[in-house]
Scaffold this active site. Structure first.
Site, PDB file in Angstrom:
ATOM      1  N   PHE A   1     -14.281  -5.191   0.827  1.00  0.00           N
ATOM      2  CA  PHE A   1     -15.414  -4.520   0.018  1.00  0.00           C
ATOM      3  C   PHE A   1     -16.547  -4.800   0.647  1.00  0.00           C
ATOM      4  O   PHE A   1     -17.544  -5.404   0.080  1.00  0.00           O
ATOM      5  CB  PHE A   1     -15.120  -5.155  -1.305  1.00  0.00           C
ATOM      6  CG  PHE A   1     -16.016  -4.449  -2.534  1.00  0.00           C
ATOM      7  CD1 PHE A   1     -15.570  -2.938  -2.446  1.00  0.00           C
ATOM      8  CD2 PHE A   1     -16.145  -4.803  -3.837  1.00  0.00           C
ATOM      9  CE1 PHE A   1     -16.223  -2.196  -3.468  1.00  0.00           C
ATOM     10  CE2 PHE A   1     -16.697  -4.258  -4.674  1.00  0.00           C
ATOM     11  CZ  PHE A   1     -16.542  -2.697  -4.641  1.00  0.00           C
TER      12      PHE A   1
ATOM     13  N   TYR B   1       0.860  -1.290  -0.099  1.00  0.00           N
ATOM     14  CA  TYR B   1       0.111  -0.079  -0.151  1.00  0.00           C
ATOM     15  C   TYR B   1       1.030   1.154  -0.012  1.00  0.00           C
ATOM     16  O   TYR B   1       1.502   1.526   1.095  1.00  0.00           O
ATOM     17  CB  TYR B   1      -0.948  -0.071   1.340  1.00  0.00           C
ATOM     18  CG  TYR B   1      -1.819  -1.096   1.359  1.00  0.00           C
ATOM     19  CD1 TYR B   1      -2.387  -1.965   0.143  1.00  0.00           C
ATOM     20  CD2 TYR B   1      -2.606  -1.514   2.471  1.00  0.00           C
ATOM     21  CE1 TYR B   1      -3.131  -2.890   0.219  1.00  0.00           C
ATOM     22  CE2 TYR B   1      -3.385  -2.338   2.576  1.00  0.00           C
ATOM     23  CZ  TYR B   1      -3.760  -3.413   1.408  1.00  0.00           C
ATOM     24  OH  TYR B   1      -4.640  -4.206   1.411  1.00  0.00           O
TER      25      TYR B   1
END
Length: 290
Positions: free
Chosen positions: A215, A66
Site C-alpha cells: 500500500f 490471489y
C-alpha cells in the site's frame, strides 16, 4: 527476450543468499476484480510478467491465495522455467472464501497445505521465500505467532523453503519470529502518510533484514495528498512516482513491489521510482507523515 530499455532503480539487496532488485513486482493485481478469478486480459497479464523479467526485475511477490491460484499459475505460464536470477516470494496464512473475504488459516496443517499448494502451482521444488501473513484485513493484531512460525521453520529445515519472513506483523511479532528462526524480510503497510514502522525499519536495516512496504500510496488525508501533489507538480512527476522514489531513498533495506496489469504502467513505475529527490523535497515529504 528483448534488450531492456530501463533498469530497475535502487540497485539490489540480499535476502539471505538471494540477490534481488530493490524494485520488484507485486503480482496481486493480475487476478480478476477484488483479487478473485482470472484476469479479463490473460495475454496482457502474461505480457506484464514477461516485461518485468525483460526489464531486469528479479523479485516477484505473489500468493496462492490471489485468485485463488490465479497469479501463481500466470507466473508459471509466463516465466517457467525460471531464470536462476529470478526469485519468487510468496505468503501463507490467509485464504479466500466465496464472498471474497480473507479468512486466516494459520493452523499447522493449513500452513503445510498452503506451502505444498504454492510449490505445485509455481512448479517448484523449493520456495525461495515464504512470508507468514499475520493479523487480518484491519491490520496487524497482537498475539503469539509461535505455533505457526515454528511450522514454517520445520518446513524450512525439511528443504521446502529457503528463507522466511513475516507480513502484517507487529514489532513484537517480528522479535518473536527472530527468536524462532532467521527472517530475511518484513512486509507491512507503510507509506509517506503512515510512518508507524519508522523505528522498525531502522532496526531491521541494522540487522540486514529487508522491509517491503505494501500500500505504498494510500490512506492519505486531503491535506497530505495536496502536499504530495505539490511536490510532484514541482518535479513534473506523478504522486505515485514521488512516493516510490521517497521509499527507495528512505532506507537501503526497503524493497518495492508495486503492482500493475499494464506493461506501460510498469515502465512508468520503474522510471518514476528512479526520480532523484533533493534535500528540499525530502524535508517537505517527511513532514507529511509526522
Amino acid at each position: 527476450m528483448s534488450t531492456p530499455s530501463l533498469s530497475p532503480p535502487g540497485g539490489t539487496w540480499t535476502l539471505g543468499d538471494l540477490t534481488v532488485t530493490r524494485f520488484g513486482y507485486g503480482a496481486m493485481q493480475l487476478a480478476g476484480p477484488w483479487v478473485m478469478g482470472p484476469p479479463a486480459d490473460r495475454e496482457g497479464a502474461l505480457a506484464v510478467l514477461r516485461e518485468a523479467a525483460d526489464l531486469g526485475i528479479t523479485h516477484i511477490d505473489t500468493s496462492d491465495a490471489y485468485g485463488p491460484r490465479v497469479t501463481n499459475e500466470l507466473i508459471r505460464e509466463a516465466l517457467h522455467p525460471y531464470p536462476e536470477s529470478l526469485h519468487i516470494v510468496t505468503k501463507v496464512g490467509a485464504t479466500r472464501d466465496e464472498q471474497g473475504g480473507w479468512p486466516t488459516t494459520r493452523r499447522p496443517e493449513d500452513l503445510r497445505r498452503q506451502v505444498h499448494d504454492n510449490l505445485t502451482s509455481l512448479q517448484l521444488d523449493v520456495l525461495d521465500l515464504v512470508n507468514l501473513r499475520l493479523g487480518n484485513a484491519e491490520g496487524p493484531q497482537p498475539g503469539s505467532l509461535a505455533e505457526a512460525f515454528e511450522t514454517l521453520a520445520e518446513l524450512r529445515q525439511q528443504g521446502l523453503i529457503r528463507h522466511l519472513g513475516v507480513s502484517n506483523a507487529t514489532e513484537e511479532q517480528v522479535t518473536e519470529a527472530q527468536s524462532i528462526a532467521p527472517i530475511v524480510c518484513v512486509q507491512n503497510m507503510y507509506n509517506l502518510a503512515h510512518r508507524h514502522d519508522d523505528k522498525l525499519i531502522d532496526r531491521l536495516a541494522a540487522d540486514g533484514v529487508a522491509y517491503v512496504p505494501f500500500f505504498p500510496l494510500g490512506g492519505f488525508t486531503p491535506l497530505q495528498s495536496s502536499a504530495l501533489s505539490a511536490v510532484a507538480a514541482r518535479l513534473k512527476a506523478t504522486p505515485m512516482s514521488v512516493a516510490l522514489a521517497w521509499l527507495l531513498q528512505r532506507s537501503p533495506n526497503i524493497l518495492l513491489i508495486p503492482g500493475t496489469s499494464s506493461t506501460a504502467h510498469l515502465r512508468e513505475n520503474i522510471a518514476g521510482a528512479g526520480l532523484s529527490l533533493v534535500h528540499e523535497d525530502l524535508t517537505e515529504l517527511d513532514g507529511i507523515g509526522r
